[in-house]
Write an enzyme that holds these catalytic residues in place. Structure first.
Site, mmCIF file in Angstrom:
data_model
loop_
_atom_site.group_PDB
_atom_site.id
_atom_site.type_symbol
_atom_site.label_atom_id
_atom_site.label_comp_id
_atom_site.label_asym_id
_atom_site.label_seq_id
_atom_site.Cartn_x
_atom_site.Cartn_y
_atom_site.Cartn_z
ATOM 1 N N ASP A 60 0.857 -1.199 0.000
ATOM 2 C CA ASP A 60 0.000 0.000 0.000
ATOM 3 C C ASP A 60 0.889 1.243 0.000
ATOM 4 O O ASP A 60 1.155 1.819 1.038
ATOM 5 C CB ASP A 60 -0.897 -0.035 1.244
ATOM 6 C CG ASP A 60 -1.810 1.172 1.321
ATOM 7 O OD1 ASP A 60 -1.835 1.977 0.376
ATOM 8 O OD2 ASP A 60 -2.515 1.297 2.349
ATOM 9 N N LYS A 62 0.063 3.738 -2.172
ATOM 10 C CA LYS A 62 -0.806 4.792 -2.739
ATOM 11 C C LYS A 62 -0.025 5.642 -3.739
ATOM 12 O O LYS A 62 0.087 6.859 -3.617
ATOM 13 C CB LYS A 62 -1.419 5.645 -1.638
ATOM 14 C CG LYS A 62 -2.324 4.842 -0.721
ATOM 15 C CD LYS A 62 -3.215 5.693 0.135
ATOM 16 C CE LYS A 62 -4.119 4.834 0.988
ATOM 17 N NZ LYS A 62 -3.410 4.071 2.045
ATOM 18 N N ASP A 65 2.048 9.568 -8.848
ATOM 19 C CA ASP A 65 3.056 10.436 -9.481
ATOM 20 C C ASP A 65 2.857 10.430 -10.996
ATOM 21 O O ASP A 65 1.873 9.886 -11.507
ATOM 22 C CB ASP A 65 4.456 9.925 -9.078
ATOM 23 C CG ASP A 65 5.442 11.081 -8.892
ATOM 24 O OD1 ASP A 65 5.538 11.930 -9.819
ATOM 25 O OD2 ASP A 65 6.110 11.125 -7.850
HETATM 26 P P1 BMP Z 1 -7.239 0.174 10.587
HETATM 27 O O1 BMP Z 1 -8.146 -1.075 10.463
HETATM 28 O O2 BMP Z 1 -6.249 0.068 11.694
HETATM 29 O O3 BMP Z 1 -8.033 1.436 10.596
HETATM 30 O O4 BMP Z 1 -6.311 0.222 9.257
HETATM 31 C C1 BMP Z 1 -6.830 0.504 7.991
HETATM 32 C C2 BMP Z 1 -5.721 0.417 6.970
HETATM 33 O O5 BMP Z 1 -6.244 0.719 5.684
HETATM 34 C C3 BMP Z 1 -4.569 1.389 7.195
HETATM 35 O O6 BMP Z 1 -3.391 0.774 6.690
HETATM 36 C C4 BMP Z 1 -4.932 2.569 6.310
HETATM 37 O O7 BMP Z 1 -3.783 3.268 5.880
HETATM 38 C C5 BMP Z 1 -5.604 1.878 5.135
HETATM 39 N N1 BMP Z 1 -6.622 2.672 4.415
HETATM 40 C C6 BMP Z 1 -7.715 3.210 5.074
HETATM 41 O O8 BMP Z 1 -7.869 3.066 6.286
HETATM 42 N N2 BMP Z 1 -8.642 3.899 4.353
HETATM 43 C C7 BMP Z 1 -8.542 4.091 3.006
HETATM 44 O O9 BMP Z 1 -9.416 4.695 2.416
HETATM 45 C C8 BMP Z 1 -7.439 3.545 2.338
HETATM 46 C C9 BMP Z 1 -6.491 2.822 3.061
HETATM 47 O O10 BMP Z 1 -5.465 2.281 2.434
#
Ligand code: BMP
Length: 217
Positions: A60, A62, A65
């Site tokens: 991930d 993201k 560029d």
């Molecule tokens: P958590 O379940 O701890 O909130 O983690 C969610 C994960 O998904 C994190 O790695 C975050 O960067 C990623 N993420 C997100 O939460 N929302 C998005 O829209 C896109 C993501 O990649």
């Protein structure tokens, strides 16, 4: 990525030994492990190859560029052993196309962020989310990222992309989204981080989410 448990672990821990311990514990309970900047910046890109022993790896980064830089980034990440890379869609068709072409050559996957799961995504991203989903479908990306915090948006995005592309959805648990609701809205995989890796028993936490998913299938 095989669709068995329909759960992806977001492994945002910083320590490589902890990352390996948790990955080993959840083996079989998750279909993939999503690794991003926190873990890679703290422990190096080679962590991807190490974790690939336990599950498919979605990197991930993201990626957002110009096309040439996007290609250079994706090459490094695929070379490190990732099975998929997450890229942003808002940079436009050419930046996405070069990633999708590279992934196709290497038999890997690209997932495109449409609308993000946090509240601030409503400021600017939501307006572009449907266009980005259409672009991802036109370019035949493997799938899109859509928010588990807004299952109604997952439904809309599914209508746009049809069944050829997969949806992976973060926002379950710590951000308030429900695995069952998101699966019912049409996502293929839910992505869960803190609820699993901050648990005293990550394997049990993952298993509980998988049974919640199985209950609605
Ligand atoms: P958590 O379940 O701890 O909130 O983690 C969610 C994960 O998904 C994190 O790695 C975050 O960067 C990623 N993420 C997100 O939460 N929302 C998005 O829209 C896109 C993501 O990649």
């Amino acid at each position: 990525m095989e669709k068995n448990t329909r759960l992806i672990l977001a492994l945002d821990v910083l320590d490589s030994d902890e990352a390996i311990r948790i990955s080993e514990a959840v083996t079989g309970h998750v279909d993939a492990i999503k690794v991003g900047y926190p873990l890679v910046l703290a422990s190096g890109l080679q962590i991807i190859g190490k974790l690939a022993e336990y599950a498919s790896i979605i990197a991930d980064f993201k990626v957002a560029d110009i096309p040439n830089t996007n290609r250079l980034i994706c090459e490094q990440v695929f070379d490190a052993g990732a099975d998929a890379v997450i890229v942003q869609g808002f940079t436009g068709h050419d930046s996405l196309e070069i990633c999708v072409d590279l992934a196709r050559e290497r038999n890997k996957d690209i997932f495109v962020v449409t609308e993000m799961s946090h509240p601030g995504a409503l400021d600017l991203m939501q307006d572009a989310g449907e266009k980005i989903a259409r672009m991802a479908a036109d370019q035949k990306a493997s799938g899109v990222v859509a928010p588990a915090t807004r299952p109604e948006r997952v439904k809309e995005i599914r209508k746009i992309i049809g069944n050829e592309l997969a949806i992976i959805s973060p926002g379950v648990g710590a951000q308030g989204g429900s695995a069952a609701d998101t699966i019912m809205a049409g996502t293929d995989w839910v992505i869960v981080g803190r609820k699993i890796y901050q648990s005293d028993d990550p394997a049990k936490a993952a298993k509980d989410i998988v049974s919640e998913i199985k209950d609605v299938l």
